[in-house]
Design a protein around this motif. Structure first.
Motif, PDB file in Angstrom:
ATOM      1  N   VAL A  85     119.758  -6.307  29.022  1.00 45.22           N
ATOM      2  CA  VAL A  85     120.261  -5.018  29.497  1.00 45.22           C
ATOM      3  C   VAL A  85     121.308  -5.257  30.581  1.00 45.22           C
ATOM      4  O   VAL A  85     121.382  -6.338  31.161  1.00 45.22           O
ATOM      5  N   GLU A  86     122.106  -4.240  30.849  1.00 44.23           N
ATOM      6  CA  GLU A  86     123.116  -4.338  31.891  1.00 44.23           C
ATOM      7  C   GLU A  86     122.472  -4.113  33.255  1.00 44.23           C
ATOM      8  O   GLU A  86     121.753  -3.126  33.453  1.00 44.23           O
ATOM      9  N   ALA A  87     122.731  -5.025  34.186  1.00 45.70           N
ATOM     10  CA  ALA A  87     122.132  -4.946  35.514  1.00 45.70           C
ATOM     11  C   ALA A  87     122.606  -3.695  36.241  1.00 45.70           C
ATOM     12  O   ALA A  87     123.769  -3.301  36.145  1.00 45.70           O
ATOM     13  N   CYS A 121     103.376  -1.733  29.448  1.00 48.35           N
ATOM     14  CA  CYS A 121     103.840  -2.343  30.691  1.00 48.35           C
ATOM     15  C   CYS A 121     105.252  -2.883  30.509  1.00 48.35           C
ATOM     16  O   CYS A 121     105.712  -3.083  29.372  1.00 48.35           O
ATOM     17  N   LEU A 122     105.895  -3.160  31.623  1.00 46.39           N
ATOM     18  CA  LEU A 122     107.269  -3.654  31.597  1.00 46.39           C
ATOM     19  C   LEU A 122     107.348  -4.971  32.360  1.00 46.39           C
ATOM     20  O   LEU A 122     106.919  -5.053  33.511  1.00 46.39           O
ATOM     21  N   TRP A 123     107.853  -6.002  31.695  1.00 42.81           N
ATOM     22  CA  TRP A 123     108.138  -7.292  32.339  1.00 42.81           C
ATOM     23  C   TRP A 123     109.651  -7.413  32.442  1.00 42.81           C
ATOM     24  O   TRP A 123     110.366  -7.067  31.498  1.00 42.81           O
ATOM     25  N   ALA A 124     110.168  -7.877  33.587  1.00 44.14           N
ATOM     26  CA  ALA A 124     111.617  -7.858  33.802  1.00 44.14           C
ATOM     27  C   ALA A 124     112.047  -9.052  34.641  1.00 44.14           C
ATOM     28  O   ALA A 124     111.307  -9.491  35.530  1.00 44.14           O
ATOM     29  N   TRP A 125     113.260  -9.575  34.370  1.00 41.90           N
ATOM     30  CA  TRP A 125     113.754 -10.723  35.108  1.00 41.90           C
ATOM     31  C   TRP A 125     115.280 -10.805  35.014  1.00 41.90           C
ATOM     32  O   TRP A 125     115.918 -10.136  34.196  1.00 41.90           O
ATOM     33  N   ALA A 126     115.864 -11.649  35.871  1.00 43.29           N
ATOM     34  CA  ALA A 126     117.302 -11.894  35.858  1.00 43.29           C
ATOM     35  C   ALA A 126     117.609 -13.134  35.035  1.00 43.29           C
ATOM     36  O   ALA A 126     116.708 -13.932  34.717  1.00 43.29           O
ATOM     37  N   ASP A 127     118.879 -13.320  34.702  1.00 45.78           N
ATOM     38  CA  ASP A 127     119.273 -14.485  33.909  1.00 45.78           C
ATOM     39  C   ASP A 127     118.945 -15.800  34.600  1.00 45.78           C
ATOM     40  O   ASP A 127     118.735 -16.822  33.931  1.00 45.78           O
ATOM     41  N   ASP A 128     118.900 -15.802  35.945  1.00 44.34           N
ATOM     42  CA  ASP A 128     118.582 -17.043  36.663  1.00 44.34           C
ATOM     43  C   ASP A 128     117.087 -17.315  36.723  1.00 44.34           C
ATOM     44  O   ASP A 128     116.644 -18.279  37.326  1.00 44.34           O
ATOM     45  N   VAL A 170     117.957  -6.881  37.521  1.00 49.27           N
ATOM     46  CA  VAL A 170     117.292  -7.143  36.239  1.00 49.27           C
ATOM     47  C   VAL A 170     118.299  -7.142  35.096  1.00 49.27           C
ATOM     48  O   VAL A 170     119.108  -6.225  34.953  1.00 49.27           O
ATOM     49  N   GLN A 171     118.222  -8.179  34.244  1.00 50.30           N
ATOM     50  CA  GLN A 171     119.107  -8.307  33.083  1.00 50.30           C
ATOM     51  C   GLN A 171     118.343  -8.488  31.773  1.00 50.30           C
ATOM     52  O   GLN A 171     118.935  -8.524  30.703  1.00 50.30           O
ATOM     53  N   ASN A 172     117.016  -8.623  31.867  1.00 49.27           N
ATOM     54  CA  ASN A 172     116.187  -8.836  30.679  1.00 49.27           C
ATOM     55  C   ASN A 172     114.860  -8.134  30.877  1.00 49.27           C
ATOM     56  O   ASN A 172     114.289  -8.159  31.982  1.00 49.27           O
ATOM     57  N   GLU A 192     120.656   2.628  34.642  1.00 49.70           N
ATOM     58  CA  GLU A 192     119.503   3.302  34.063  1.00 49.70           C
ATOM     59  C   GLU A 192     119.452   2.985  32.568  1.00 49.70           C
ATOM     60  O   GLU A 192     120.454   3.080  31.869  1.00 49.70           O
ATOM     61  N   VAL A 193     118.277   2.612  32.073  1.00 48.91           N
ATOM     62  CA  VAL A 193     118.127   2.172  30.682  1.00 48.91           C
ATOM     63  C   VAL A 193     117.113   3.062  29.968  1.00 48.91           C
ATOM     64  O   VAL A 193     116.053   3.367  30.507  1.00 48.91           O
ATOM     65  N   TRP A 194     117.462   3.465  28.726  1.00 51.37           N
ATOM     66  CA  TRP A 194     116.539   4.189  27.862  1.00 51.37           C
ATOM     67  C   TRP A 194     116.283   3.334  26.626  1.00 51.37           C
ATOM     68  O   TRP A 194     117.212   2.896  25.960  1.00 51.37           O
ATOM     69  N   LEU A 195     115.023   3.089  26.342  1.00 55.17           N
ATOM     70  CA  LEU A 195     114.645   2.241  25.202  1.00 55.17           C
ATOM     71  C   LEU A 195     113.748   3.021  24.253  1.00 55.17           C
ATOM     72  O   LEU A 195     112.779   3.654  24.681  1.00 55.17           O
TER      73      LEU A 195
END
Length: 389
Positions: free
Chosen positions: A103-105, A45-52, A81-83, A108-111
């Motif tokens: 990550v950069e807001a 699963c993926l959990w994601a949030w912004a710096d704020d 999303v930044q984290n 597209e991100v590959w991990l």
């Protein structure tokens, strides 16, 4: 001249607004996160949030990643999303997860996740695979009869008959700890069938709106359909809090355990409003866990369990010392119970010595033996939990 100046100023203002408009469009856009996990990471699963602190998803563990070719998975996240955290094995005794990954807001991100749960980050394709286009979806919750070993969702758009899933019986729904089965359907569908035991039993066609819904299926295959969580329709409650003098700007974080649904959008929660000696706030009646924090969330209590649907008073003495009650605590000190001393007893008279020549002479010293027997009894309360009928 004034007219030309006004036009020039308007043009300048428009140009200044362009970056803000571009940023807003970027943060509103959904972008893919593509992940490759180590062997043994089940149901990632993926959990994601912004710096704020704004969360992308309503509750932990977040969005379940969908499989791609070559052992890759993907999910879409909002452009703000930044984290992110990748987690897995949440139904097992030993769940696994990465640390927070910056990550950069809007990109597209590959991990690639290593065996040690560290991540390699890239912003360009790492495999020759096609990522499906983003499709907005909503959650379907189904409560089914006890004798259904499995539950599936079939969904389509009427009258054109476009199916959401490739083949009957459709999407396998996942059972949660609360007994509800859940899955997602695209927002363009308007009809569903809930079926069980690999399609052996099923409801009739059910017309639905393209938004989160709860459907309860009974033994006779009739059903109830609602668009509000039946477990969370309680009225708001009032929470009153007292904090130490050096706890400035106290806030409340609240959620429902174990499903992890948060009452507020982002940490540290909602600010408490001072009302006399207490700080107060309104919170949803379905919450069962709270944290009080202050000083810009640099101090906080531990997780505090509370009863749903009840107003509460919380007295915080320190991070590890908080008392929850369901009636306003009295400021009066509790009376100290005292026990009156027992009246002194006259000493028992000593026995007279026997006449000389007795076979057994001496003094008899009296004593009283008191035996207290405590008879204990206990009762065991067994609570069986079964699905609704």
């Amino acid at each position: 001249m004034k007219k030309k100046l006004a036009i020039l100023l308007s043009l300048i203002l428009c140009l200044l607004c362009l970056p803000s408009a571009a940023l807003a469009a970027e943060t509103d856009e959904m972008v893919p996160v593509v992940v490759k996990t180590p062997e043994g990471w089940e149901a990632p699963c993926l959990w994601a949030w912004a710096d704020d602190g704004t969360n992308a998803f309503a509750a932990w563990p977040g969005e379940e990643l969908e499989p791609l070719d070559g052992g890759w998975y993907y999910a879409y996240v909002p452009g703000f999303v930044q984290n992110i955290i990748v987690n897995a094995n949440n139904d097992a005794e030993a769940p696994v997860q990465t640390e927070g990954i910056a990550v950069e807001a809007g990109k597209e991100v590959w991990l690639t996740i290593g065996e040690d749960a560290t991540a390699e980050i890239a912003y360009e394709s790492q495999a020759r695979i096609e990522i499906p286009e983003y499709v907005e979806k909503f959650v379907v919750h189904a409560y089914v009869p006890l004798d259904w070993k499995t539950a599936n969702l079939w969904a389509w758009s009427a009258p054109d008959g476009t199916n959401a899933y490739e083949a009957w019986p459709g999407l396998a729904l996942k059972e949660g700890e609360d007994g509800w089965f859940t899955g997602k359907a695209p927002v363009w569908i308007n009809s569903i069938i809930v079926n069980g035991n690999e399609g052996a039993v099923q409801t009739d066609d059910v017309s639905v709106e393209g938004k989160e819904l709860w459907i309860t299926v009974y033994d006779d295959l009739t059903y109830d359909l609602v668009y509000e969580d039946p477990n969370k329709t309680a009225e708001d409650i009032t929470i009153r809090v007292k904090v130490p003098a050096d706890w400035a700007g106290p806030c409340l974080w609240a959620w429902s355990a174990p499903d992890g649904t948060n009452a507020f959008a982002s940490w540290p929660g909602e600010s408490l409003v001072q009302d006399g000696d207490w700080y107060t706030i309104q919170a949803p009646g379905w919450i069962n866990s709270v944290i009080v924090n202050a000083n810009e969330s640099s101090v906080q209590t531990t997780d505090l369990s509370v009863e749903p649907g009840k107003d509460i008073w919380v007295v915080v003495n320190g991070p590890e010392d908080a008392v929850v009650s369901y009636e306003e605590p009295s400021d009066e000190p509790a009376p100290v119970e005292t026990t009156e001393p027992a009246p002194s007893e006259e000493p028992a008279p000593t026995a007279e010595p026997e006449p000389a020549g007795g076979s057994n002479t001496g003094l008899i010293v009296g004593g009283v033996a008191v035996a207290a027997v405590a008879v204990g009894g206990g009762a065991a309360l067994a609570v069986s939990k079964k699905k609704k009928k």
